[in-house]
Design a protein around this motif. Structure first.
Motif, short mmCIF file in Angstrom:
data_model
loop_
_atom_site.label_atom_id
_atom_site.label_comp_id
_atom_site.label_asym_id
_atom_site.label_seq_id
_atom_site.Cartn_x
_atom_site.Cartn_y
_atom_site.Cartn_z
N ILE A 79 61.37 58.83 39.21
CA ILE A 79 61.70 57.72 40.13
C ILE A 79 60.41 57.10 40.67
N ASN A 80 59.47 57.94 41.08
CA ASN A 80 58.19 57.41 41.56
C ASN A 80 57.49 56.59 40.49
N ASP A 83 59.17 53.23 40.06
CA ASP A 83 58.90 52.37 41.22
C ASP A 83 57.50 51.78 41.16
N GLU A 84 56.56 52.60 40.72
CA GLU A 84 55.17 52.13 40.73
C GLU A 84 54.85 51.22 39.55
N ASP A 87 59.59 46.57 37.69
CA ASP A 87 60.35 45.79 38.67
C ASP A 87 61.82 46.15 38.56
N VAL A 88 62.19 47.27 39.08
CA VAL A 88 63.59 47.69 38.97
C VAL A 88 64.17 47.98 40.34
N GLN A 89 65.49 47.96 40.44
CA GLN A 89 66.16 48.28 41.71
C GLN A 89 66.13 49.79 41.89
N ILE A 90 65.01 50.30 42.31
CA ILE A 90 64.77 51.73 42.25
C ILE A 90 65.69 52.50 43.20
N GLU A 91 66.04 51.91 44.34
CA GLU A 91 66.89 52.66 45.27
C GLU A 91 68.27 52.91 44.67
N GLU A 92 68.76 51.92 43.93
CA GLU A 92 70.08 52.08 43.32
C GLU A 92 70.00 53.03 42.13
N ILE A 93 68.92 52.93 41.37
CA ILE A 93 68.74 53.85 40.24
C ILE A 93 68.66 55.28 40.78
N SER A 94 67.94 55.42 41.88
CA SER A 94 67.77 56.76 42.45
C SER A 94 69.12 57.35 42.88
N GLU A 95 69.98 56.52 43.49
CA GLU A 95 71.32 56.99 43.88
C GLU A 95 72.11 57.38 42.62
N ALA A 98 70.89 60.63 41.14
CA ALA A 98 71.30 61.76 41.98
C ALA A 98 72.76 62.12 41.67
#
Lengths: 343, 401
Positions: A79-80, A83-84, A87-95, A98
């Motif tokens: 995820i990190n 993000d770095e 350009d992706v919707q990382i918060e949604e990918i992270s959910e 999970a």
């Protein structure tokens, strides 16, 4: 999938746990209907174990350079990294990731804490960097038997046999579902090819294999939504891609499709499938019409059959709240289906 | 004096370290949902963090949500799964074990404790239990320098001042040790506002009640952390809360249950620049369109990222924009802090808002013919008039002359 590497990992993990024997060999599972990639461990031709890989990151449509994978050892690292660098919707990918991992861990817990519902899981690794992805691996017992799919398509069944077999199956499977619902697990992929039949001295038992996983989907993706074959056994919420809203009633919906097919040989989603509409809505509106007619074309009316149809109807409601309010109410209603009391 | 705390979330990378070392943020609120405690504990050994600038939100309020949302909370064997009313009433041992565990974890990384609280969407047992749990912590665990009562309050409760007065009265009566409040709003996807895509937008009555509520709590003697904020952090620093907090993602700046419904699909992430002169979270694309006709240097917030942004917004990464957000907010909060009393802070902030509205009016004049751009500008500025109205309503309610 890189099977050579997968074999190495599995062999190493099995050796660590004293599960490996020198007579064991690997046999790639060519049956790719399941949502996990898998390989059998055989001994003298007998399938003993099956090792599975649940790829958490496969839906993420980003190709990370091979050399960068060396620095990614966990979902957090992954995820990190996204993000770095993207350009992706990382918060949604992270959910989403999970949730995927949770499906895996809940399956392992449900397998360990229930008896004869799922194959025995011997070990699992929750997060592993493998084959340029992050996923979970597990080793479980190989189930040797026929699938329910083969069984319900058996043309030799008389009408009477079909109803006896169906109701027995329904009672056994609903109790098993209740067990795993109680462990806070939802299977998501209860298709007939994921239910194995074991027969011991004329008594049948059913083992559920290959749990489904959440799909993370992009609104902008040009790829197909979900593989069509899996849509044939899906609840409306899964069909639409709302994976996180899935709950126990989603499995109840799918089972409703299976039970109806058991009796009629008709898969309702296939029957009402059109690319532009939600077949489940059509099913909902036809439950008191042609769907009921086809049902009674296949089986003679009786109080038991009427009751069975009522239950199927309740299972096939589009709104989750209309199906069954609690897992207890579901299992107790199925329990009232009594072959002896029918006349 | 308002300080800025980082609201921790997924994909933290080097974000916290950079912001604290650059002095744009003063500390951090950790979330065990996003990272296991062991990992947080390891991270806290870095020397930019210490027990005074570290806070730890137990996120007990998730125990009323569906447990598929727990993420790492599930790794804590004492975390209460789908808590029920009777659990606290009968002082269920499992719940007490969870409290002990939270105390133990908090004391390892922090000198202050945020007490477990439930999401309050109406005046019912969840509110009562939250207050009682705070009192229980103050009474039973003496080792902390400060105690923060969690108030996670549903946006709908702020629609009526009467409800707020009732909340305030209960807090005043029930809480003897008025030490600290950890406050945030639980937002709902309001159907009526769904056509306005502006993170700061809120109707003036609700917003004024929020300001009124926090101001009253401050006057009762509480230290206040206002968590999960966007640029509206400015309004809370205007009324002098002790800490405002916000994270690097939108979901760490606006707490909402509904966001969980949409996690299966994801859209395009937009680069947004935090413009203090416009008091807006402005998309790079819109800035680029404006720059075709106007010099846009008036948008700049006075951060090290401005030059690159003005030349080509795309040269900055998302991570740069996250840091820019903190630097810009930090600078303006410093200025608000320098105003010596509440009345002056209000005048200062109202002037900021009026100036922002003027900038927007100028842009709207310039692009009067271009409907699409006008709509986007109107959307982007929709909160400003609401803020002005809310401040006036707040002044009336709080009798600030």
């Amino acid at each position: 999938m890189n099977y050579t590497k997968f074999k190495e990992i599995i062999k190493l993990e099995m050796k660590k746990r004293n599960l490996w024997k020198d007579t064991f060999e690997f046999k790639v599972n060519r049956d790719v209907r399941g949502q996990s990639k898998s390989i059998f461990i055989v001994d003298g031709g007998n399938k003993i174990y099956i090792a599975k890989y649940f790829n958490y990151t496969e839906d993420i449509d980003i190709k990370i350079p091979k050399e960068d994978w060396e620095t990614i050892n966990s979902l957090n690292d992954y995820i990190n990294y996204l993000d770095e660098n993207y350009d992706v919707q990382i918060e949604e990918i992270s959910e989403g990731l999970a949730l995927k991992k949770r499906c895996f861990t809940r399956y392992v817990i449900a397998s360990n804490e229930t008896t004869n519902v799922f194959p025995v899981v011997y070990f699992n690794v929750e997060e592993i960097n493998f084959d340029f992805s992050i996923g979970g691996i597990l080793l479980e017992e190989a189930i040797n038997g026929v699938t329910l799919e083969t069984y319900i398509n058996n043309p030799k069944f008389s009408k009477e046999e079909r109803i006896i077999e169906c109701i027995n199956f329904f009672k056994i499977i609903s109790k098993k579902m209740y067990e795993y619902f109680s462990k806070d697990f939802v299977h998501r992929d209860l298709s007939p090819d994921n239910i194995m039949i074991l027969e011991n001295q004329g008594i049948k038992d059913y083992i559920i294999i290959d749990p489904g996983v959440v799909k993370i989907m992009s609104r902008n993706s040009t790829k197909g939504r979900v593989k069509f074959c899996k849509d044939l056994y899906s609840s409306p919420e899964q069909y639409l891609g709302y994976g996180s809203t899935v709950n126990f009633t989603s499995d109840i919906y799918i089972l409703g499709i299976v039970i109806y097919e058991f009796i009629t040989n008709i898969n309702l989603i296939k029957k009402f499938y059109r690319p532009d509409i939600l077949p489940h809505n059509e099913i909902n509106s036809m439950l008191d019409r042609t769907i009921e007619d086809w049902f009674y074309d296949s089986i003679d009316e009786s109080p038991l059959i009427d009751r069975l149809y009522m239950i199927i109807k309740k299972m096939l409601q589009c709104k989750k709240d209309d199906r069954f309010q609690t897992k207890e109410s579901f299992v107790s209603v199925v329990e009232t289906l009594n072959l002896e009391g029918d006349d | 004096m308002t300080k800025y705390l980082i609201q921790h979330g997924p994909a933290k990378g080097a974000k916290i370290e950079k912001a604290i070392r650059d002095n744009s943020c003063d500390g951090v609120i950790f979330s065990p949902r996003e990272e296991s405690f062991g990992s947080i504990q390891n991270y806290c050994q870095n020397n930019f963090l210490n027990k005074n600038n570290t806070f730890y939100d137990p996120q007990f309020y998730y125990s009323r949500y569906d447990n598929s949302l727990y993420k790492n909370l599930e790794k804590n064997p004492t975390y209460p799964i789908e808590i029920k009313r009777k659990d606290w009433r009968i002082r269920d041992q499992k719940l007490l074990d969870y409290f002990n565990n939270h105390v133990q974890e908090s004391s390892i990384i922090s000198n202050q404790i945020i007490t477990p609280g439930l999401c309050i969407d109406s005046l019912d047992w969840k509110f009562d239990h939250t207050l009682e749990i705070y009192n229980y912590f103050v009474e039973n665990y003496k080792q902390f320098d400060s105690y923060y009562l969690t108030l996670a309050i549903g946006e709908n409760l702020f629609h009526s001042k009467n409800d707020i007065d009732e909340l305030l009265e209960d807090i005043n009566d029930e809480i003897e040790t008025k030490d600290g409040i950890y406050f945030f709003i639980v937002h709902e996807n309001n159907e009526n506002n769904s056509n306005i895509k502006n993170y700061e937008y809120m109707d003036e009555e609700t917003l004024s009640n929020i300001l009124y509520f926090l101001n009253k709590l401050k006057n009762m003697g509480f230290k206040i952390i206002s968590a999960y904020n966007f640029i509206n952090a400015i309004l809370f620093s205007m009324i002098g809360v002790d800490f405002v907090a916000g994270g690097w993602f939108n979901t760490l700046r606006k707490f909402s249950k509904d966001r969980f419904e949409s996690v299966d699909t994801f859209g395009i992430r937009k680069k947004r620049y935090t413009s203090i002169p416009l008091l807006s979270y402005f998309t790079g694309e819109l800035a680029m369109l404006i720059s075709e006709k106007m010099d846009i240097s008036f948008i700049a917030s006075g951060t090290p990222y401005d030059n690159d942004f003005l030349k080509d917004f795309d040269t900055l990464s998302f991570i740069d924009y996250e840091q820019e957000y903190w630097v810009a907010l930090h600078n303006i909060i410093e200025k608000i802090n320098s105003q010596n009393k509440l009345e002056n802070k209000i005048i200062f902030v109202k002037n900021l808002i009026r100036t922002a509205i003027e900038y927007y009016d100028n842009m709207l004049d310039e692009f009067a013919e271009e409907k699409e751009i006008c709509n986007r500008l109107k959307n982007s500025s929709a909160h400003l008039n609401k803020w002005l109205l809310a401040i006036d309503l707040f002044k009336n309610k709080a009798l600030i002359i």
